[in-house]
Design an enzyme around this catalytic site. Structure first.
Site, short mmCIF file in Angstrom:
data_model
loop_
_atom_site.label_atom_id
_atom_site.label_comp_id
_atom_site.label_asym_id
_atom_site.label_seq_id
_atom_site.Cartn_x
_atom_site.Cartn_y
_atom_site.Cartn_z
CD1 TRP A 80 -22.82 -8.03 -25.89
CD2 TRP A 80 -22.36 -6.97 -23.97
NE1 TRP A 80 -23.77 -7.05 -25.72
CE2 TRP A 80 -23.51 -6.38 -24.55
CE3 TRP A 80 -21.88 -6.48 -22.75
CZ2 TRP A 80 -24.18 -5.32 -23.96
CZ3 TRP A 80 -22.56 -5.43 -22.16
CH2 TRP A 80 -23.70 -4.86 -22.75
CG ASP A 93 -21.91 -9.54 -18.09
OD1 ASP A 93 -23.04 -9.63 -17.60
OD2 ASP A 93 -21.66 -8.89 -19.12
CB ALA A 131 -26.56 -11.18 -19.15
CE LYS A 189 -30.12 -10.33 -22.89
NZ LYS A 189 -29.40 -9.07 -22.60
#
Length: 394
Positions: A127, A208, A210, A243
């Protein structure tokens, strides 16, 4: 004073969004921005979120600050969702943050406080904001091989070879599931090999996560993270609710710092609170409270899980449809990777020139590295994309 400021590079995604907005073609397709969209192009408010907000509106009688680390009930609910009982609760320090990005930023700052000389190993690609924040903080980012442009899968041998160069005091940044931007993910045995390298090198993992629930399911998407934290002495986890709860603008995230034993908990917790105080004082509460209400109410949680499963299976359906349409048109199975990838994104593994040709000739908008948001498609635009991909020679 301000005349000395230097212009910053334009955000590629925001630039792409504006170009899409200005494009008059009725057949244009937006696969750039990283938000979930339903078949009508809407990013809907989930049913359980609406219900929880209505309850909150009726019952909340104060907007006073919570605490520097946010409401402990939010941390407890999210820890149970992400980690279950993988490690004892008294080893986990937690702080609410403004979104997953806030959690990533606070995690990097905690690393810098603990080990100013630490290097952070990041997947190539990752990212973009990972790299941007690391650069801004002056932390050295070390890329490790991840995506194979030929197979469109994980370059696992390259990944392991690169991670073996990490040392004690370094950090290895991993994507817990649904790798962004590629969609290519490690399998269970590959995760075991990564854990083995972490234990051999003494490097500390930072995960991470997400997109829990967007890949293979809530439990399945958390499996790798749980396996890592159960095996290593220390770990950082940056989690986002944007999300899987669809609350993008509420900026709801959580940073977890997991220690080897309970004796380090208080110091870690105080450090997280200190970092929050320096950056924004008290974290946002509205989204965190909505998430807490949903996770702690059987009816709301059941409805949320059902709608999240619908979102997940819809994206899998689009993947399968696109891979099948490309196979039908090309007579080749070389696009089978699209059905194997998980999450919102897939990386086509083509050149920026081909991506630009998709935009200019066909009105197909995606990031220049060929990352496309599968959730930007619907059953009617899949054939348009498939034909365009083959037309430009990908």
């Amino acid at each position: 004073m301000f005349e000395t400021l230097k212009a910053q590079p334009a955000d590629k995604i925001l630039t792409l969004m504006q170009m899409y907005k200005d494009d008059p073609r009725a057949t244009k397709v937006d696969l750039g921005v990283g938000v979930y969209k339903d078949a009508t192009g809407l990013t809907p408010v989930m049913r359980a979120v609406k219900a929880a907000e209505h309850q909150l509106w009726e019952t909340q009688n104060s907007k006073v600050y919570t605490g520097l680390a946010g409401d402990p009930a939010f941390a407890d609910a999210m820890i149970a969702l992400i980690l279950d009982d993988a490690v004892p609760r008294n080893t986990i320090a937690a702080a609410a943050t403004p979104g997953g990005t806030g959690a990533v930023r606070q995690g990097f700052e905690m690393i810098q406080m603990a080990r100013p000389e630490a290097r952070v190993f990041v997947s190539d690609p990752t990212w973009p904001n990972h790299l941007s924040i690391l650069k801004y903080l002056g932390i050295e980012a070390v890329p490790y091989r991840y995506f194979d442009d030929e197979t469109r899968g994980v370059d696992f041998d390259g990944l392991i070879a690169d991670l073996k160069t990490a040392e004690k005091g370094d950090v290895v940044l991993l994507h817990g599931c649904c790798h962004n931007p590629t969609g290519a993910n490690l399998n269970a045995s590959e995760w075991d090999a990564v854990i083995k390298v972490l234990l051999e090198t003494g490097a500390t993992p930072m995960i991470d996560i997400a997109y829990q629930g967007f890949g293979d399911g809530l439990e399945e998407d958390a499996a790798a993270t749980r396996k890592v934290v159960a095996a290593v002495p220390e770990c950082l986890i940056a989690a986002s609710c944007s999300k899987n709860f669809g609350i993008y603008r509420e900026r709801t995230g959580l940073l977890l710092a997991i220690a080897a034993d309970a004796s380090a908990h208080d110091l870690n917790q105080a450090t997280l609170a200190f970092l929050n105080r320096q950056n924004f004082s008290f974290p946002p509460d509205h989204g965190a409270r909505i998430v807490t209400m949903i996770l702690n109410d059987d009816v709301l949680r059941s409805d949320w899980m059902a709608e999240l499963e619908d979102v997940r299976t819809a994206m899998l359906g689009l993947r399968t449809q696109l891979a099948g349409e490309l196979q039908r048109l090309s007579g080749s199975d070389r696009f089978g990777f699209l059905a194997q990838h998980r999450g919102m994104f897939s990386r086509l593994g083509t050149t920026p020139e081909k991506v630009e040709e998709l935009r200019s000739k066909h009105g197909i908008y995606m990031i220049g590295d060929s990352r496309m948001n599968i959730a930007g498609l619907n059953s009617e635009t899949v054939p348009i994309l498939a034909k365009a991909i083959l037309d430009v020679g990908i």
